[in-house]
Design a protein around this motif. Structure first.
Motif, PDB file in Angstrom:
ATOM      1  N   ALA A  39      -0.402  12.129 -17.225  1.00  0.00           N
ATOM      2  CA  ALA A  39      -1.350  11.208 -17.854  1.00  0.00           C
ATOM      3  C   ALA A  39      -0.674  10.301 -18.874  1.00  0.00           C
ATOM      4  N   VAL A  40       0.394  10.804 -19.520  1.00  0.00           N
ATOM      5  CA  VAL A  40       1.075   9.990 -20.527  1.00  0.00           C
ATOM      6  C   VAL A  40       2.120   9.081 -19.893  1.00  0.00           C
ATOM      7  N   LEU A  41       2.901   9.609 -18.940  1.00  0.00           N
ATOM      8  CA  LEU A  41       4.026   8.839 -18.404  1.00  0.00           C
ATOM      9  C   LEU A  41       3.604   7.790 -17.387  1.00  0.00           C
ATOM     10  N   THR A  42       2.508   8.033 -16.678  1.00  0.00           N
ATOM     11  CA  THR A  42       2.104   7.058 -15.654  1.00  0.00           C
ATOM     12  C   THR A  42       1.720   5.714 -16.278  1.00  0.00           C
ATOM     13  N   PRO A  43       0.852   5.646 -17.298  1.00  0.00           N
ATOM     14  CA  PRO A  43       0.577   4.320 -17.905  1.00  0.00           C
ATOM     15  C   PRO A  43       1.770   3.769 -18.684  1.00  0.00           C
ATOM     16  N   TYR A  44       2.636   4.629 -19.181  1.00  0.00           N
ATOM     17  CA  TYR A  44       3.741   4.179 -20.035  1.00  0.00           C
ATOM     18  C   TYR A  44       4.786   3.411 -19.245  1.00  0.00           C
ATOM     19  N   ALA A  45       5.167   3.885 -18.058  1.00  0.00           N
ATOM     20  CA  ALA A  45       6.227   3.240 -17.279  1.00  0.00           C
ATOM     21  C   ALA A  45       5.698   2.526 -16.049  1.00  0.00           C
ATOM     22  N   GLY A  46       4.405   2.551 -15.830  1.00  0.00           N
ATOM     23  CA  GLY A  46       3.869   1.911 -14.637  1.00  0.00           C
ATOM     24  C   GLY A  46       3.945   2.856 -13.443  1.00  0.00           C
ATOM     25  N   LEU A  47       3.250   2.467 -12.384  1.00  0.00           N
ATOM     26  CA  LEU A  47       3.213   3.282 -11.177  1.00  0.00           C
ATOM     27  C   LEU A  47       4.521   3.159 -10.412  1.00  0.00           C
ATOM     28  N   GLY A  48       5.020   4.279  -9.915  1.00  0.00           N
ATOM     29  CA  GLY A  48       6.248   4.290  -9.145  1.00  0.00           C
ATOM     30  C   GLY A  48       6.439   5.646  -8.480  1.00  0.00           C
ATOM     31  N   LEU A  49       7.622   5.812  -7.883  1.00  0.00           N
ATOM     32  CA  LEU A  49       7.915   7.067  -7.201  1.00  0.00           C
ATOM     33  C   LEU A  49       7.927   8.268  -8.146  1.00  0.00           C
ATOM     34  N   PRO A  50       8.518   8.188  -9.336  1.00  0.00           N
ATOM     35  CA  PRO A  50       8.441   9.329 -10.256  1.00  0.00           C
ATOM     36  C   PRO A  50       7.019   9.704 -10.640  1.00  0.00           C
ATOM     37  N   ASP A  51       6.143   8.670 -10.744  1.00  0.00           N
ATOM     38  CA  ASP A  51       4.755   8.976 -11.095  1.00  0.00           C
ATOM     39  C   ASP A  51       4.071   9.772  -9.992  1.00  0.00           C
ATOM     40  N   ALA A  52       4.422   9.482  -8.714  1.00  0.00           N
ATOM     41  CA  ALA A  52       3.853  10.259  -7.601  1.00  0.00           C
ATOM     42  C   ALA A  52       4.314  11.719  -7.676  1.00  0.00           C
ATOM     43  N   ALA A  53       5.570  11.918  -8.069  1.00  0.00           N
ATOM     44  CA  ALA A  53       6.066  13.289  -8.200  1.00  0.00           C
ATOM     45  C   ALA A  53       5.334  14.014  -9.323  1.00  0.00           C
ATOM     46  N   TRP A  54       5.147  13.362 -10.472  1.00  0.00           N
ATOM     47  CA  TRP A  54       4.425  13.990 -11.571  1.00  0.00           C
ATOM     48  C   TRP A  54       3.001  14.330 -11.153  1.00  0.00           C
TER      49      TRP A  54
END
Length: 261
Positions: free
Chosen positions: A34-49
């Protein structure tokens, strides 16, 4: 066989710890996503999180469901103390029997316990004689084969019968001390009869053991010199011959040396 009640509560504790562990992990991964997805934008790492957080939440939910289902079951009844002691004793005996010397140790413990149970009775002496004879026969049993094998089976049956007779005689003797005066003559006569039968049976068993020892001695005694002794004599003569031959070869093989000035 383990205690079913203890197993039930152990499984309940394991499920509770697992549910708590997965709940904490799901909360941590969900908060990080919830914190990292808005902070860095959507991407492959966000899918893993997000995938890790979702999996942890699902596993935590399944663990809580399993925990509630198990907690809803009634716990098995508590084991009777006597039955629990019997099971513990059976597990201990099974563990000792798996050791190389386990069966012999258990047999000796049972023999000593039986002898102590008859201590102070007139049966104790006959029981000790039977024990000595049985141990002697057990040491010769592997050599009593062929024609002597039925005698070993008869000896085993006689041993069980004589031990049962000794137990009966000891029970009658203990009851004789508590019986009223009018019943003592009849019990004393029965006790004397049992003791006489036991003494004659033990004497016959000792005679069988002596006959078995004679059989083993005659079966092992050769009519001529023992084969092992003859083979050792032949080997000794051979070594003497080889040593003499080597000495002669060494004497022939050495060249004559001319004296030098």
């Amino acid at each position: 066989m383990a205690d079913e009640r203890a197993r039930h509560f152990r499984r309940l504790r394991r499920l509770r710890r697992s549910a708590r562990r997965w709940s904490v992990l799901a909360g941590g991964l969900g908060g990080a996503a919830a914190v990292l997805t808005p902070y860095a934008g959507l991407g492959l790492p966000d899918a893993a999180w997000a995938g890790a957080a979702g999996s942890a939440v699902a596993l935590a939910a399944w663990r809580w469901v399993d925990l509630r289902a198990l907690a809803a079951r009634p716990a098995p009844p508590a084991l009777d103390p006597a039955e629990a002691a019997a099971r513990s004793r059976a597990r201990l005996v099974a563990a000792v029997e798996r050791l190389p010397v386990g069966p012999g140790v258990l047999a000796e413990v049972r023999r000593v316990r039986s002898r102590l149970a008859l201590r102070g009775t007139t049966v104790a002496q006959a029981w000790a004689r039977l024990d000595r004879a049985a141990l002697t026969l057990a040491g010769m049993a592997p050599r009593l084969t062929g024609l002597a094998e039925p005698a070993v089976l008869e000896a085993a049956a006689a041993d069980r019968s004589l031990r049962d007779l000794a137990g009966r005689a000891a029970s009658v003797e203990r009851a004789l001390k508590l019986a009223p005066a009018e019943a003592r003559p009849r019990l004393a006569e029965a006790h004397r009869t049992l003791i006489d039968q036991l003494d004659s049976g033990v004497a016959a068993y000792e005679g069988l053991v002596a006959a078995a020892a004679g059989y083993v001695a005659e079966d092992a005694r050769p009519s001529t010199e023992h084969p092992a002794a003859s083979r050792l004599t032949e080997a000794t003569d051979l070594l003497h011959g080889v040593a003499s031959a080597l000495a002669e070869l060494r004497a022939v093989g050495e060249p004559l040396r001319t004296p030098t000035r």
